[in-house]
Design an enzyme around this catalytic site. Structure first.
Site, PDB file in Angstrom:
ATOM      1  N   GLY A  83       0.811  -1.217   0.000  1.00 13.10           N
ATOM      2  CA  GLY A  83       0.000   0.000   0.000  1.00 13.10           C
ATOM      3  C   GLY A  83       0.837   1.257   0.000  1.00 13.10           C
ATOM      4  O   GLY A  83       0.351   2.347  -0.289  1.00 13.10           O
ATOM      5  N   GLY A 117      -0.041   6.256   1.434  1.00 16.47           N
ATOM      6  CA  GLY A 117       1.114   5.730   0.700  1.00 16.47           C
ATOM      7  C   GLY A 117       2.456   6.210   1.238  1.00 16.47           C
ATOM      8  O   GLY A 117       3.495   5.899   0.664  1.00 16.47           O
ATOM      9  N   ARG A 167      14.500  -0.910   1.728  1.00 19.42           N
ATOM     10  CA  ARG A 167      14.586  -2.188   2.443  1.00 19.42           C
ATOM     11  C   ARG A 167      15.066  -3.261   1.476  1.00 19.42           C
ATOM     12  O   ARG A 167      14.620  -3.308   0.334  1.00 19.42           O
ATOM     13  CB  ARG A 167      13.198  -2.540   2.968  1.00 19.42           C
ATOM     14  CG  ARG A 167      13.137  -3.903   3.618  1.00 19.42           C
ATOM     15  CD  ARG A 167      11.826  -4.101   4.323  1.00 19.42           C
ATOM     16  NE  ARG A 167      10.731  -4.273   3.382  1.00 19.42           N
ATOM     17  CZ  ARG A 167       9.451  -4.217   3.733  1.00 19.42           C
ATOM     18  NH1 ARG A 167       9.105  -3.955   4.978  1.00 19.42           N
ATOM     19  NH2 ARG A 167       8.504  -4.395   2.842  1.00 19.42           N
ATOM     20  N   ASP A 243       0.234 -11.339   6.529  1.00 24.57           N
ATOM     21  CA  ASP A 243       0.838 -10.523   5.459  1.00 24.57           C
ATOM     22  C   ASP A 243       2.177  -9.948   5.910  1.00 24.57           C
ATOM     23  O   ASP A 243       2.881  -9.340   5.111  1.00 24.57           O
ATOM     24  CB  ASP A 243      -0.109  -9.397   5.027  1.00 24.57           C
ATOM     25  CG  ASP A 243      -0.557  -8.536   6.188  1.00 24.57           C
ATOM     26  OD1 ASP A 243      -1.106  -9.078   7.159  1.00 24.57           O
ATOM     27  OD2 ASP A 243      -0.345  -7.310   6.138  1.00 24.57           O
TER      28      ASP A 243
HETATM   29  P1  AMP Z   1       1.021  -3.248   8.191  1.00 24.08           P
HETATM   30  O1  AMP Z   1       0.108  -3.804   9.249  1.00 24.08           O
HETATM   31  O2  AMP Z   1       1.770  -2.026   8.578  1.00 24.08           O
HETATM   32  O3  AMP Z   1       1.913  -4.295   7.650  1.00 24.08           O
HETATM   33  O4  AMP Z   1       0.072  -2.750   6.984  1.00 24.08           O
HETATM   34  C1  AMP Z   1      -0.999  -3.492   6.498  1.00 24.08           C
HETATM   35  C2  AMP Z   1      -1.382  -3.021   5.116  1.00 24.08           C
HETATM   36  O5  AMP Z   1      -1.685  -1.642   5.091  1.00 24.08           O
HETATM   37  C3  AMP Z   1      -0.304  -3.249   4.065  1.00 24.08           C
HETATM   38  O6  AMP Z   1      -0.938  -3.692   2.903  1.00 24.08           O
HETATM   39  C4  AMP Z   1       0.307  -1.876   3.908  1.00 24.08           C
HETATM   40  O7  AMP Z   1       0.877  -1.704   2.648  1.00 24.08           O
HETATM   41  C5  AMP Z   1      -0.887  -0.963   4.144  1.00 24.08           C
HETATM   42  N1  AMP Z   1      -0.504   0.359   4.666  1.00 24.08           N
HETATM   43  C6  AMP Z   1       0.026   0.640   5.882  1.00 24.08           C
HETATM   44  N2  AMP Z   1       0.239   1.959   6.019  1.00 24.08           N
HETATM   45  C7  AMP Z   1      -0.144   2.535   4.856  1.00 24.08           C
HETATM   46  C8  AMP Z   1      -0.160   3.889   4.363  1.00 24.08           C
HETATM   47  N3  AMP Z   1       0.260   4.920   5.096  1.00 24.08           N
HETATM   48  N4  AMP Z   1      -0.638   4.085   3.118  1.00 24.08           N
HETATM   49  C9  AMP Z   1      -1.084   3.064   2.373  1.00 24.08           C
HETATM   50  N5  AMP Z   1      -1.098   1.801   2.765  1.00 24.08           N
HETATM   51  C10 AMP Z   1      -0.635   1.509   3.994  1.00 24.08           C
HETATM   52 MG    MG Z   2       2.736  -5.186   6.368  1.00 28.43          MG
END
Ligand code: AMP
Ligand code: MG
Length: 473
Positions: A83, A117, A167, A243
Site C-alpha cells: 500500500g 502511501g 529495504r 501478510d
Molecule cells: P502493516 O500492518 O503495517 O503491515 O500494513 C498493512 C497493510 O496496510 C499493508 O498492505 C500496507 O501496505 C498498508 N498500509 C500501511 N500503512 C499505509 C499507508 N500509510 N498508506 C497506504 N497503505 C498503507
Molecule cells: Mg505489512
C-alpha cells in the site's frame, strides 16, 4: 547487475505503479557496510538519492506493488498488497545473491485503501535501526540500506515529517501471497508461485517426493527458528499478521515492535492490539497459527494430511532453537548444554521480579563464575536465585575466559530499546542526526563496550512506564 525475476515470473501478483516523488529530501542513514557487501557505492550519490526520493528509477526495472492478502488479528482480509511500498529493482551481488530493493513510503498504489502511501521519519528510523540491530544479533531479518527524510508533512496522530526507506531482502513474498492465490481460486498461479519460491529460495525442495510438503517443512523450520530468536532476545514484533510473515522466515515489516525492558511475559506494545493477541508469550503459538494458514493455502495443491506432518514439528524446533540460544547466552557448552528446566527457570526468575531482560544476562557474562552468587542481592527472592545459581554454576563452561568470551559475544550491551529510539527520533525531528549515527554504530556492534556508547547501554529511568506504540507508521 539488475534482474527482473519477480516481474517476469509472477504475472498477476503485482500492479505496475510509479513512485510519487517526495519533496526536499535529505540523507538520514546510509548503511555503508551493507553497501560494501553488495558491491554498491560505499558513499551514496545523487542518483541514489533521487531513487530514494521517488524521482529516479533503477535501470531496466519497472516499479511494482505486490499483491497479497492476509489474516490481520485473526480476520481474513483479501484486499491487501503493497500500500505504500514499491519493489524498485533486484540487484545481484558478487556472490550471485539477488537482493530485492523495496522503497517504503513511495506513494499510493491500488492497495493503499485509506492510506496515503507514505511513511514517516519516526517509523522509518525505527525500522532502519531495528532491522540492523536484529541482524547484528544474528536473527534473520530484512535489511535497511538507506533512509531519507523530507520536508513534506504526513498526517498521523500528529503532523510528522515524511521519509522513505530502502529495504533489502532476497524475497518479499509473504504467507499472504499464497493465501491470496488459494482464496481467489487460482491453483495454477499458486503452483507457479510455489515453483518460483522453490527455484530461487529453497532449491533443496525441488527433488523431494512432494515439493510442496518439503517447502512447508523448510518454512516451518525457518519460522520456528526465527521466533526462537525473538523469544531469546526479548523482541516483540507487535503485528504478526500473515501478510507480515516472510516466506524466508525473516523478521519482516517493523511496526510497533519493541525489545522489552522489564521482563513481562504478556507484554504488548501495539496499542491497537487490545486483546494481547501478539503479546510476547503468544508469539510462538501465533507463529504456528500463521503457518497453519500457509498450509491451508498450500492444501489446494497437495494432500492436506501430508501438510499436517511438518506443522507437528514446529513446537519442538522452536523450543530447541530457543533453548540453544539461551544455553549460549548463559554459558553452557554445545557438548553438554544446560537443561531446559534451568534455562526456563532463569527467564521465570526475571519475569517473577520483572527484572530488565538484558542487563542480567550481561551481568553474568561480565563476571567470573565465583562472583555470580553476588548477583543474589539484586533479587527479592534471593534464595530462588541462589538455588538456580548453584545448579547452573556446576554445569556451565568452567573456564572463565572461555565462558566469558562466549557470553560476551551473545549478550548485547546495546539493545534497540524504545526510549533510545525515541531519543534518536526526537533529535532527528530537531534536525540533529548525530544520535542516530551513534546508536546505529552501537547497534551494529551490540556486544562491544565503548565509552562513547555508554548512554545506549542504559535502561529507561522507569522500566515500568507503559509505552504504547502506534501502528500508524
Ligand atoms: P502493516 O500492518 O503495517 O503491515 O500494513 C498493512 C497493510 O496496510 C499493508 O498492505 C500496507 O501496505 C498498508 N498500509 C500501511 N500503512 C499505509 C499507508 N500509510 N498508506 C497506504 N497503505 C498503507
Ligand atoms: Mg505489512
Amino acid at each position: 547487475m539488475f534482474t527482473t525475476r519477480y516481474v517476469k515470473e509472477l504475472p498477476g501478483l503485482y500492479s505496475k505503479v510509479m513512485p510519487t516523488p517526495l519533496a526536499d529530501t535529505y540523507w538520514v542513514g546510509w548503511n555503508n557496510r551493507l553497501a560494501e557487501q553488495l558491491g554498491l557505492p560505499v558513499e551514496p550519490d545523487d542518483a541514489l538519492k533521487s531513487v530514494l526520493s521517488g524521482a529516479g528509477l533503477f535501470q531496466g526495472h519497472e516499479p511494482i506493488a505486490q499483491k497479497y492478502a492476509g489474516h490481520q488479528f485473526g480476520g481474513w482480509n483479501p484486499g491487501l498488497g503493497d500500500g505504500r511500498g514499491l519493489l524498485l529493482g533486484e540487484w545481484t551481488d558478487s556472490q550471485r545473491q539477488v537482493w530485492e530493493m523495496h522503497l517504503k513510503g513511495a506513494g499510493k498504489t491500488p492497495y493503499s485503501r485509506f492510506g496515503d502511501g507514505r511513511a514517516v521519519l519516526r517509523s522509518s528510523i525505527r525500522e532502519f535501526l531495528g532491522s540492523e540491530a536484529m541482524h547484528a544479533l544474528g536473527v534473520a531479518t530484512t535489511r535497511a540500506l538507506a533512509l531519507v527524510g523530507s520536508s513534506e508533512r504526513v498526517y498521523r496522530e500528529t503532523v510528522e515529517p515524511g521519509a522513505t526507506l530502502l529495504r533489502l531482502t532476497h524475497s518479499h513474498v509473504r504467507f499472504g501471497h499464497f493465501e491470496w492465490l488459494a482464496f481467489s481460486n487460482q491453483p495454477d498461479q499458486l503452483q507457479v508461485l510455489v515453483d518460483y519460491v522453490i527455484r530461487h529460495h529453497y532449491p533443496q525442495c525441488a527433488d523431494a517426493d512432494d515439493p510442496v510438503v518439503a517447502l512447508l517443512e523448510q518454512v516451518v523450520a525457518n519460522t520456528a527458528t526465527l521466533i526462537a530468536g525473538w523469544q531469546a532476545y526479548g523482541f516483540i514484533h507487535g503485528v504478526m499478521n500473515t501478510d507480515n510473515m516472510s516466506i524466508l522466515g525473516e523478521t519482516f515489516d517493523y511496526g510497533p515492535y519493541a525489545f522489552m525492558d522489564a521482563t513481562k511475559m504478556n507484554a504488548v506494545f501495539n496499542h491497537t492490539d487490545e486483546t494481547g493477541r501478539y503479546a510476547f508469550n503468544q508469539q510462538p503459538a501465533v507463529g504456528l497459527w500463521n503457518l497453519q494458514r500457509l498450509a491451508q493455502a498450500l492444501s489446494v495443491l497437495t494432500d492436506p494430511h501430508a501438510l499436517a506432518a511438518p506443522l507437528r514439528e514446529y513446537a519442538d524446533i522452536q523450543r530447541d532453537a530457543y533453548h540453544g540460544l539461551l544455553n549460549r547466552r548463559l554459558g553452557g557448552s554445545n557438548e553438554a548444554p544446560l537443561d531446559g528446566v534451568l534455562l526456563d527457570e532463569w527467564i521465570s526468575l526475571l519475569a517473577a521480579e520483572q527484572k530488565d531482560f538484558h542487563l542480567f544476562f550481561r551481568a553474568l557474562a561480565d563476571r567470573p563464575l565465583s562472583e555470580w552468587v553476588a548477583l543474589g542481592d539484586e533479587f527479592v527472592d534471593r534464595a530462588r536465585f541462589l538455588t538456580w545459581c548453584e545448579a547452573v554454576s556446576s554445569r556451565v563452561i568452567q573456564d572463565d575466559t572461555a565462558r566469558q568470551h562466549q557470553m560476551q559475544q551473545t549478550n548485547p550491551v546495546t539493545v534497540a530499546r524504545t526510549h533510545h529510539l525515541q531519543a534518536v527520533i526526537e533529535a532527528a525531528h530537531q534536525g540533529d542526526f548525530k544520535p542516530f549515527e551513534s546508536l546505529f554504530a552501537a547497534l551494529q556492534s551490540p556486544f562491544e563496550v565503548r565509552p562513547e556508547w555508554a548512554t545506549w547501554a542504559q535502561p529507561p529511568d522507569d522500566p515500568h512506564a507503559h509505552v504504547e506504540l502506534s501502528c500508524s507508521s
